[in-house]
Design an enzyme around this catalytic site. Structure first.
Site, PDB file in Angstrom:
ATOM      1  N   HIS A 153      -0.864   1.655  -4.143  1.00  0.00           N
ATOM      2  CA  HIS A 153      -1.729   2.618  -4.135  1.00  0.00           C
ATOM      3  C   HIS A 153      -0.668   3.485  -5.312  1.00  0.00           C
ATOM      4  CE1 HIS A 153      -3.909   1.933  -0.027  1.00  0.00           C
ATOM      5  NE2 HIS A 153      -4.457   1.859  -1.476  1.00  0.00           N
ATOM      6  N   CYS A 159      -1.084  19.704 -16.918  1.00  0.00           N
ATOM      7  CA  CYS A 159      -0.275  18.735 -18.363  1.00  0.00           C
ATOM      8  C   CYS A 159      -0.429  20.094 -19.886  1.00  0.00           C
ATOM      9  CB  CYS A 159      -1.547  17.896 -18.469  1.00  0.00           C
ATOM     10  SG  CYS A 159      -0.182  16.430 -19.670  1.00  0.00           S
ATOM     11  N   SER A 205      -2.712  -1.406   8.605  1.00  0.00           N
ATOM     12  CA  SER A 205      -4.293  -1.531   9.839  1.00  0.00           C
ATOM     13  C   SER A 205      -5.279  -2.129   9.522  1.00  0.00           C
ATOM     14  CB  SER A 205      -4.889  -0.275  10.448  1.00  0.00           C
ATOM     15  OG  SER A 205      -5.594   0.759   9.095  1.00  0.00           O
ATOM     16  N   GLN A 244       0.545  -0.803  -0.203  1.00  0.00           N
ATOM     17  CA  GLN A 244       0.102   0.196   0.098  1.00  0.00           C
ATOM     18  C   GLN A 244       1.018   1.158   0.529  1.00  0.00           C
ATOM     19  OE1 GLN A 244      -2.187  -2.020   3.403  1.00  0.00           O
ATOM     20  NE2 GLN A 244      -3.569  -0.803   2.856  1.00  0.00           N
ATOM     21  N   CYS A 260      -4.991  13.104 -19.858  1.00  0.00           N
ATOM     22  CA  CYS A 260      -4.734  11.790 -20.599  1.00  0.00           C
ATOM     23  C   CYS A 260      -4.165  11.224 -19.886  1.00  0.00           C
ATOM     24  CB  CYS A 260      -4.238  12.763 -21.449  1.00  0.00           C
ATOM     25  SG  CYS A 260      -2.726  13.753 -21.145  1.00  0.00           S
TER      26      CYS A 260
END
Ligand code: NAD
Length: 271
Positions: free
Chosen positions: A143, A176, A217, A123, A154
């Site tokens: 993640h 971007c 967790s 994670q 895009c």
């Protein structure tokens, strides 16, 4: 989509240290399971990297003790939320950049070299598993990664450093070339996980013969549900975390302890 469950009352339990006989017994039990495994899968959370100096979110001194998390929806719809997001990143990024792997990362890289580790489902977005020597194809970054930026329109990816330089130079809301919003290639709450990472993680959880959780967790979904895929096949579950988790009662071996010393001892017990 990344989301999290509200805290549940988990049965308490002291954090054990190597001085406790129960700590040593748990390490010995874990070593037995690991020694018998041929395709072990490990799920790591922010707790795997706190001993590298990167704070987790939920611990008492974690980041959320100070600031609330930005949701993906807020990032997309609010310029103020984006300013706060980049401000937090400016504080957090040097810590992540300076962090070096700890015994958790090194022990998992060593288990891979022994040929028993099928994959690490992490994670974390800090890249410390790869820095410790785990091969990139064995690390599934559920993640995302903080080393890159991604356009939210895009999808174009670029290194994070030029974007950070633009922010440092005073740009509040980087865009971007296509005009889309740019953010770190990490996952915010409410944002879909990279589909190929989730698919690979599920495949590994469905084919492993041992599932170890380190420093999570088990409240952030869908990653927190991955151990269930192993449990449903009666694959043994080992949990190493400082605090209680929702699957503690279903673990074959449970150890509430600092992850680094425990992983080092586990490796030593396999010698
Ligand atoms: P989490 O669900 O992974 O929880 C962290 C858990 O680790 C806690 O239960 C805590 O008790 C435990 N822990 C902390 N230090 C430990 C140690 N030294 N040994 C054993 N256990 C330890 O994560 P979170 O903090 O709720 O963060 C939510 C999400 O944010 C994560 O899933 C991750 O995507 C991201 N995050 C990533 C990093 C990183 O990349 N290093 C850091 C913070 C948050």
């Amino acid at each position: 989509m990344a989301d999290w469950d509200e805290p549940e009352a988990q049965p308490g339990g002291a954090v054990l240290t190597p001085a406790d006989p129960a700590w040593r017994a748990a390490i010995a039990d874990m070593a037995e399971f690991v020694a018998a495994a041929r395709s072990m899968v490990v799920l790591t959370g922010a707790g795997a990297s706190t001993e590298s100096g990167i704070p987790d979110f939920r611990s008492p001194n974690g980041i959320w003790a100070r600031v609330a998390p930005t949701s993906y929806r807020a990032f997309l719809t609010s310029a103020q939320a984006r300013r706060e997001y980049w401000q937090l990143r400016r504080e957090f990024a040097p810590t992540v950049a300076a962090a070096r792997p700890n015994d958790v990362h090194y022990a998992l890289a060593a288990l891979e070299r022994r040929g028993i580790l099928a994959g690490i489902l992490t994670q974390n977005f800090d890249g410390l598993h790869q820095a410790a020597g785990s091969s990139a194809e064995r690390v599934v970054e559920l993640h995302g990664t903080s080393r890159e930026a991604a356009c939210q329109s895009c999808g174009a990816r670029q290194a994070i450093e030029p974007v950070e330089a633009r922010i440092a130079a005073g740009e509040a809301d980087p865009r971007c070339a296509c005009g889309g919003l740019v953010k770190s290639a990490t996952i915010l709450f409410g944002q879909p996980l990279p589909p190929e990472a989730l698919t690979r993680a599920r495949e590994l959880a469905l084919t492993c013969d041992l599932f170890l959780v380190v420093g999570s967790s088990l409240r952030v979904n869908p990653a927190a549900r991955l151990p269930l895929l192993a449990l449903e096949r009666r694959v043994p579950l080992l949990i190493l975390n400082r605090e209680p988790t929702r699957y503690d009662e279903r673990a074959d071996v449970l150890l509430h302890a600092q992850a680094g010393p425990a992983m080092r001892a586990l490796l030593d017990a396999l010698e």
